[in-house]
Design an enzyme around this catalytic site. Structure first.
Site, short mmCIF file in Angstrom:
data_model
loop_
_atom_site.label_atom_id
_atom_site.label_comp_id
_atom_site.label_asym_id
_atom_site.label_seq_id
_atom_site.Cartn_x
_atom_site.Cartn_y
_atom_site.Cartn_z
N CYS A 3 0.80 -1.23 0.00
CA CYS A 3 0.00 0.00 0.00
C CYS A 3 0.83 1.27 0.00
CB CYS A 3 -0.96 0.00 1.18
SG CYS A 3 -0.17 0.14 2.82
N ASP A 48 -8.11 3.15 -3.49
CA ASP A 48 -7.16 2.28 -2.79
C ASP A 48 -6.77 1.15 -3.73
OD1 ASP A 48 -5.72 0.62 -1.16
OD2 ASP A 48 -7.28 0.37 0.37
N HIS A 75 -2.09 1.18 7.04
CA HIS A 75 -2.51 1.07 5.65
C HIS A 75 -2.71 2.46 5.05
CE1 HIS A 75 -4.25 -0.47 2.01
NE2 HIS A 75 -5.36 0.20 2.21
#
Length: 270
Positions: free
Chosen positions: A69, A122, A107
């Site tokens: 991420c 995302d 995250h």
């Protein structure tokens, strides 16, 4: 290496519009998740993961690798900003493994504002990654190419949920507090070095396919795949996850790959 939009578009096989609209955001989001895999190979190889803009672009775009991420969403955020989207850095607490206590923010994700509406983008959450952005609204079932997602308000936070065929899975919890690069540096270091991090002990790869399917590889648990040798896995990563492994800096030799697989018990020593 500085952000090069043309090179990025070639990397994700994108030839669509470049205006800052929701249609462009959706198309870019899906193209990215179908071209750049989520993967944790550098952690398993005991390499330091650098998340500055130049290193991320060099690894994911020029080097043909994937990432997690802090890399994926960092790159995607920069692309969106360059195209004129209004973006803001956010962070979330991952709940996928049902932790007994509320975990730290480890995250990275991005809020995008378009024509007065807010969306969550995302491209870096593994097998449950958003294939396209979701609108930041409560309790609305949002159908995507790879399943149904929704958002729930909990106190001052938002909870992202995935609606499977048999159960609803809580993915992560976040608020709208802007994050700084130092926040991501801390999270990246923690996840890559904390001894209990599952990223340090098993292969974790995922790549979406445009037809709604996905390729995944998770080397732990009762359903873990069985491999005969390192070359078999090495070739699988290049075929199913479109990974290039020959870059001078970010490439991986078969020998070092085999040693890593032995260390995490994916294959047995010859």
């Amino acid at each position: 290496m500085a952000l090069d939009l043309e090179r990025y578009f070639r990397r994700i096989h994108y030839q669509g519009p470049r205006t800052a609209t929701i249609e462009t955001l959706r198309a870019l989001h899906l193209a990215h998740t179908c071209a750049i895999p989520f993967e944790n190979l550098d952690v398993l190889l005991r390499r330091t993961i650098h998340i500055d803009d130049d290193s991320v672009f060099e690894k994911l775009v020029v080097g043909g690798r994937g990432g997690w991420c802090f890399e994926q969403n960092g790159l995607f955020r920069n692309v969106l900003a360059e195209l004129g989207f209004e973006v803001e850095n956010l962070a979330a607490r991952v709940l996928l493994a049902n932790p007994p206590q509320m975990p730290a923010r480890t995250h990275r994700l991005t809020k995008v504002r378009i024509d007065g509406q807010e969306w969550i983008a995302d491209v870096g959450f593994g097998g449950k990654t958003l294939p396209e952005p979701v609108r930041l609204v409560e309790e609305e079932l949002q159908q995507t190419t790879h399943g149904v997602y929704s958002l729930e308000r909990i106190e001052h936070d938002w909870l992202l949920k995935f609606h499977g065929s048999d159960k609803v899975i809580n993915l992560y919890r976040f608020n709208l507090e802007p994050q700084y690069h130092s926040d991501y540096e801390a999270g990246n270091h923690y996840v890559s070095t904390w001894p209990e991090s599952h990223f340090r002990s098993c292969l974790t790869l995922s790549l979406y396919l445009a037809n709604g399917e996905k390729n995944t590889l998770y080397s732990a648990g009762e359903n873990a795949p069985v491999f005969d040798n390192a070359k078999q896995v090495y070739e699988l990563l290049q075929k199913n996850f479109c990974l290039r492994l020959d870059h001078p800096r970010y490439g991986i030799s078969l020998d070092e790959f085999a040693a890593m697989l032995e260390r995490i018990d994916v294959i047995k020593p010859a």
